[in-house]
Design a protein around this motif. Structure first.
Motif, PDB file in Angstrom:
ATOM      1  N   TYR A 102     -44.345 -19.349  -0.747  1.00 38.77           N
ATOM      2  CA  TYR A 102     -43.100 -18.400  -2.255  1.00 38.77           C
ATOM      3  C   TYR A 102     -42.587 -18.950  -3.073  1.00 38.77           C
ATOM      4  N   GLN A 109     -42.525 -21.615   9.530  1.00 39.11           N
ATOM      5  CA  GLN A 109     -42.554 -21.444  10.964  1.00 39.11           C
ATOM      6  C   GLN A 109     -41.445 -21.457  11.703  1.00 39.11           C
ATOM      7  N   PRO A 110     -40.683 -20.756  11.071  1.00 40.04           N
ATOM      8  CA  PRO A 110     -38.932 -21.675  11.601  1.00 40.04           C
ATOM      9  C   PRO A 110     -38.439 -21.182  12.893  1.00 40.04           C
ATOM     10  N   ASN A 111     -39.343 -21.026  13.631  1.00 40.80           N
ATOM     11  CA  ASN A 111     -39.460 -21.077  15.509  1.00 40.80           C
ATOM     12  C   ASN A 111     -40.111 -22.507  15.876  1.00 40.80           C
ATOM     13  N   GLY A 112     -40.530 -23.819  15.040  1.00 34.61           N
ATOM     14  CA  GLY A 112     -41.415 -24.463  14.613  1.00 34.61           C
ATOM     15  C   GLY A 112     -41.985 -24.920  15.857  1.00 34.61           C
ATOM     16  N   GLN A 113     -43.402 -23.876  16.498  1.00 36.64           N
ATOM     17  CA  GLN A 113     -44.588 -24.031  16.844  1.00 36.64           C
ATOM     18  C   GLN A 113     -45.830 -24.795  16.322  1.00 36.64           C
ATOM     19  N   LEU A 154     -50.441 -22.594  13.294  1.00 39.37           N
ATOM     20  CA  LEU A 154     -51.574 -21.558  13.156  1.00 39.37           C
ATOM     21  C   LEU A 154     -52.372 -21.164  13.011  1.00 39.37           C
ATOM     22  N   LEU A 191     -52.745 -15.377   5.338  1.00 41.92           N
ATOM     23  CA  LEU A 191     -51.251 -15.121   4.404  1.00 41.92           C
ATOM     24  C   LEU A 191     -51.548 -15.735   3.569  1.00 41.92           C
ATOM     25  N   ARG A 220     -49.287 -15.592  19.530  1.00 41.00           N
ATOM     26  CA  ARG A 220     -48.872 -16.927  18.654  1.00 41.00           C
ATOM     27  C   ARG A 220     -48.091 -16.984  17.280  1.00 41.00           C
ATOM     28  N   THR A 221     -48.887 -16.402  16.830  1.00 37.11           N
ATOM     29  CA  THR A 221     -47.807 -16.097  15.383  1.00 37.11           C
ATOM     30  C   THR A 221     -46.626 -14.912  15.395  1.00 37.11           C
ATOM     31  N   ALA A 272     -44.739 -15.848  18.228  1.00 31.67           N
ATOM     32  CA  ALA A 272     -43.606 -16.974  18.721  1.00 31.67           C
ATOM     33  C   ALA A 272     -43.558 -17.866  17.237  1.00 31.67           C
ATOM     34  N   ALA A 273     -44.430 -18.120  16.204  1.00 31.26           N
ATOM     35  CA  ALA A 273     -44.309 -18.730  15.021  1.00 31.26           C
ATOM     36  C   ALA A 273     -43.470 -18.534  13.794  1.00 31.26           C
ATOM     37  N   VAL A 274     -42.748 -17.166  14.214  1.00 35.73           N
ATOM     38  CA  VAL A 274     -41.672 -16.421  13.249  1.00 35.73           C
ATOM     39  C   VAL A 274     -40.213 -16.138  14.038  1.00 35.73           C
ATOM     40  N   GLY A 275     -40.655 -16.035  15.804  1.00 41.56           N
ATOM     41  CA  GLY A 275     -39.402 -16.320  16.079  1.00 41.56           C
ATOM     42  C   GLY A 275     -39.716 -14.817  16.313  1.00 41.56           C
ATOM     43  N   ASN A 327     -39.542 -12.951  20.073  1.00 38.39           N
ATOM     44  CA  ASN A 327     -40.173 -13.055  21.717  1.00 38.39           C
ATOM     45  C   ASN A 327     -39.677 -12.178  22.424  1.00 38.39           C
ATOM     46  N   ALA A 385     -43.373 -19.229  25.067  1.00 41.02           N
ATOM     47  CA  ALA A 385     -41.726 -18.909  23.996  1.00 41.02           C
ATOM     48  C   ALA A 385     -42.030 -17.593  24.730  1.00 41.02           C
ATOM     49  N   TYR A 392     -45.035 -11.687   9.275  1.00 38.66           N
ATOM     50  CA  TYR A 392     -44.748 -12.570   7.908  1.00 38.66           C
ATOM     51  C   TYR A 392     -44.012 -12.093   6.830  1.00 38.66           C
ATOM     52  N   LEU A 433     -40.933 -11.623   8.005  1.00 41.18           N
ATOM     53  CA  LEU A 433     -39.329 -12.650   8.165  1.00 41.18           C
ATOM     54  C   LEU A 433     -39.588 -13.359   5.894  1.00 41.18           C
TER      55      LEU A 433
END
Lengths: 264, 264
Positions: free
Chosen positions: A203, A237-241, A244, A252, B137-138, B140-143, B145, B171, B255, B258
């Motif tokens: 961004y 990737q705020p959740n630290g996974q 992607l 994206l 997977r996505t 989880a990446a953006v949080g 849950n 997760a 995304y 987010l």
């Protein structure tokens, strides 16, 4: 109902049947012969809408009378050869599950690479056909028409990639089998690639000028040689996974580019 | 190197081997028994990091001495049963290609549904395991849950979905087998879904409050019953192609949510 059908083929010794089977199952044969197979009415319809030439049509006997098949046959150039296979023979060679049993043998286009000054997507050894097809589908959706594939990328015109691409291939110019040197020589727009070694989020970049997105290998990412010529960008990737899926990451990036240009 | 291994299993009549094979190949058995199989070191490592309980470990004889396998075995609770299979037997039941031959039988969690007031992702009969796994997977990446799956959605814990999810399942809290009524009763945040029947683009919506994204069937989209309770949003497709792959569409929505919350 017009009848387009001649004799019924029941033997797997038939040359065209052997050819279709080889093209459906062997990447090497597709590459050597420059041919591939479109399975099912959806892909054949997409090819027809793009005026894509057909080498040969194969139909299962029981599918002849299906309205979608009839509708496709009326749209074919009159000289297109059509072969009817017994249902058992057709079933023995198809790679799709149950559906409308029609397939087309087509040539794989081999566009000649010239200097590229417009937006493009570079697939740098993306391994999975599903990922390649999905990326082509997203590129077509956002209006990026030029795709460059390095040599270890999954074939853009394999049956699996065609299925994942849902016919996007017909809307695109896809250059395959390129070296890193080809990419660096011919692509005249700035290169961008996602990287885990930068904190600068997508961004924060200005993506409004023509550019090339590079998407890399599922495991190793973009190769060092291309990466060092590219601007690295991060997807949050705020959740630290872990990273992607590459088709997600690429989509994206393409959509953020579109958003900045048209909707911000 | 510690030895964790007892007798070598060579017979496919062994009860645990039969169980593993059934769980790897039959959705019905996974559902009936509430068990699934994690194949390969990556998923087992992800499960261990989440303190996920193991029912049983199966290792191929030749993989016993592999450093990654040894490293996993040292981290297992001491009471975890470990079975060694001859290489031929292991190869005959595995569903992955060549890799490090270790698998774990684990229980599928069955969280109890209660009112949901936070962000969530609803999978409304998404058919393809790869799409379900990629969406998890996505998420989880953006949080995000909380995942709710209607009953015809591909199993979130099948070997294929686990592979596409790359361990995201561990997760997340995934509710499966839900009815539309369950969704409408328990989800207390506003519903949003992509639709081809609206022109209002995702960028024009305010997505900053807790919400539920619904992603639908690959062919039919979100069902009418849920759609009529949801705000329809459009993803731009300037090139007029057909709809995007559902995993792509879903990831773009997650995304953009987010982005609006953290980066705009």
């Amino acid at each position: 109902m017009t009848s387009y059908f001649n004799e019924l083929i029941t033997s797997d010794k038939n040359q065209t049947v052997k050819l279709a089977k080889a093209l459906l199952t062997q990447a090497r044969q597709r590459k050597k012969l420059g041919l591939t197979v479109l399975e099912g009415t959806h892909l054949i319809d997409a090819a027809l809408r793009s005026d894509y030439p057909f080498v040969q049509i194969l139909v299962a006997e029981s599918a002849q009378t299906h309205s979608e098949v009839q509708q496709i046959l009326t749209r074919l150039p009159t000289y297109t050869p059509i072969l009817t296979l017994s249902d058992a023979l057709y079933t023995s060679i198809r790679s799709l599950g149950t559906g409308i049993d029609i397939m087309a043998i087509v040539t794989i286009p081999t566009p000649r690479l010239a200097a590229i000054h417009e937006d493009c997507l570079i697939l740098n050894d993306v391994q999975d056909s599903g990922n390649v097809g999905t990326l082509l589908r997203t590129a077509a959706a956002v209006g990026i028409n030029t795709i460059l594939c390095t040599s270890a990328t999954a074939q853009a015109w394999s049956p699996k990639t065609l299925r994942a691409g849902m016919g996007a291939q017909f809307a695109l110019t896809v250059y395959e089998g390129l070296s890193n040197a080809d990419i660096l020589d011919y692509v005249k727009v700035p290169l961008f690639a996602t990287s885990s070694h930068t904190d600068t989020l997508i961004y924060e970049h200005d993506l409004r000028a023509p550019m090339a997105w590079i998407m890399g290998h599922e495991g190793q990412g973009v190769c060092a040689e291309l990466m060092q010529c590219a601007t690295p960008i991060a997807l949050p990737q705020p959740n630290g996974q872990e990273s992607l899926n590459v088709a997600i990451a690429g989509s994206l990036c393409l959509y953020e580019t579109l958003r900045q240009r048209q909707y911000s």
